[in-house]
Scaffold this motif. Structure first.
Motif: not given
Length: 487
Positions: A359-383
């Motif tokens: 179970q991921p507990i602490f990765h220096g915020g990397a996992l949350f940053a990766q998820r935010r990046a994928s959401i931004d990439a999805y928004d770009a794909a929509v546009l």
């Protein structure tokens, strides 16, 4: 790591768990407008009649996969078919797609099925012992053979999302292959039409040069006899030189076009193909025009943007799923011992089984940053999808307007050419009767030849713009590519 940070991570994980059914967007393309007509003005049902043809716009008609056959030229058909068969660029794209499909099969197999490996070990070892407690050294043999199995359970869909994203990207390549095939066919048709038109323009210009030289020579003779001024003789010579100067440029255009056509067909530039005669090409009279909603499914560039959107949505799901626990199972079974009799006896049995939970507990915020990046990439794909659709609508609107304007241009140039021909015939007849000087006949023929050159250019543009409309409508030579699925 502080207790507050642990608590915030667990809170976010709990919140995500409550929305597990929506790890990622659906991947469905956004709703796009469906205009009543493509351009600023409603397209007419047909163009004006020009050169005996009024092109019909068949709204909502079924697309024509091998649309180039509508030009009714066997020579043109042969050029396109050879290009589709022998183009190295197209073949390279096909092999790249095949490689991507095999890589996807490898990824799906490796991630969704257990891995089983056979391991064999033979070892001879020497180990020291404590002095005074036995021999100074111990030498022994060890034999072992095992089967080791490993499997990771896809509890929250991370593997499934990752495989779906890869499959969608393979689909992007498949649609790009269709776009390349369709563009190749259109380029071959357009280039062949251009070469045929240049051949006709060169022939007409060569006659123009000959007529201009005749007029210049006659004026030089008249100047020698004193019947015309030196300025007129010099002007005639200048006109002849100006007309002659246009020939090299036309021949260079023709050379560049025929070399490009050879390369498009997979040939070397020295092995140029034979192009059809300009008069043998027939303008397609019926042009299918897809309604905007159908255009979204017929153009491979829009389909590729749709597939890229689905890949981006799956990436969001995978980035979300990696915040949750992962469970893996490992098992092994075999035999081992320090001698072959031991290995083969009941005492040599080896086995192990184990499970691991992470179970991921602490990765220096990397996992949350990766998820935010994928959401931004999805928004770009929509546009990007929206931009692709709007560009497609513009392509069709421009092509429809071009055909309507081309028909009007051809009608005007044809009328001008017919009038110039009538004037030339009348002038030639009067010249034979001796009522007009030869200079009048030369001038009239030059006007007629120039009108013919303009008519050839207008007709060539109309044919090329028709091919561009077929390409814009999405009539694909090979049909729609089969979508790849990991389900």
């Amino acid at each position: 790591m502080s207790l507050a940070y642990k608590t915030s991570v667990l809170a976010v994980a709990a919140a995500l768990a409550m929305t597990a059914c929506s790890f990622g967007p659906s991947g469905e393309p956004p709703a796009m407008p469906s205009p009543e007509h493509y351009g600023a003005q409603a397209q007419p049902s047909k163009t004006v009649s020009a050169a005996g043809v009024a092109q019909q716009f068949d709204i909502g008609a079924t697309s024509v996969p091998q649309w180039w056959r509508l030009y009714r030229s066997d020579a043109l058909d042969a050029l396109v078919e050879e290009g589709l068969r022998n183009s190295p660029t197209l073949a390279a794209t096909q092999r790249t797609l095949a490689a991507a499909q095999e890589e996807l099969r490898a990824q799906v197999g490796a991630s969704t099925l257990p891995s089983v490996d056979g391991v064999a070990q033979v070892e001879r070892a020497r180990s020291p012992v404590v002095p005074g407690l036995g021999p100074e050294q111990v030498q022994y043999n060890f034999f072992a053979g095992q089967f080791v199995a490993h499997y990771t359970f896809d509890l929250f869909g991370q593997t499934r999302y990752a495989n779906s994203a890869s499959a969608a990207r393979v689909n992007v390549q498949a649609y790009e292959l269709e776009a390349a095939r369709r563009a190749l066919a259109a380029n071959i048709v357009g280039t062949a039409i251009n070469v045929a038109a240049l051949d006709r323009q060169i022939a007409l210009t060569e006659r123009l040069v000959a007529v201009a030289n005749e007029a210049a020579n006659e004026d030089q003779q008249r100047y020698a006899l004193g019947s015309v001024s030196r300025a007129q003789a010099a002007a005639s010579t200048q006109d002849a030189a100006s007309v002659a100067a246009t020939l090299p440029a036309l021949r260079q255009q023709r050379a560049r076009a025929i070399h490009a056509l050879a390369v498009l067909m997979g040939r070397t530039p020295d092995n140029v193909p034979t192009v059809p005669d300009f008069d043998s090409l027939s303008l397609p009279e019926h042009v299918p025009v897809a309604v905007p909603s159908d255009l979204l499914r017929s153009r491979p560039d829009i389909e590729a943007a749709d597939a890229a959107l689905k890949a981006a949505a799956a990436d969001v799901g995978a980035a979300t799923a990696q915040l949750y626990p992962s469970l893996s199972l490992t098992a092994s079974m075999g035999r081992g011992g320090f001698s072959w009799p031991t290995v083969l006896s009941g005492a040599g049995a080896l086995w192990a089984i184990g499970a691991g939970l992470s179970q991921p507990i602490f990765h220096g915020g990397a996992l949350f940053a990766q998820r935010r990046a994928s959401i931004d990439a999805y928004d770009a794909a929509v546009l990007h999808y929206k931009s692709t659709v709007l560009s497609a609508f513009q392509d069709v609107a421009d092509s429809l307007a071009a055909l309507d304007n081309d028909a009007q241009t051809v009608a005007s140039t044809e009328a001008g050419a017919q009038a110039a021909r009538a004037a030339f015939d009348d002038t030639a007849s009067r010249r034979q009767l001796g009522s007009l000087p030869s200079t009048a006949q030369h001038a009239s023929e030059q006007r007629f030849l120039n009108a013919q050159v303009g008519a050839v250019r207008a007709t060539s543009q109309r044919m090329s713009d028709t091919a561009a409309l077929f390409q814009a409508m999405g009539e694909m030579p090979g049909g729609q590519p089969r979508a790849t699925s990991t389900q």
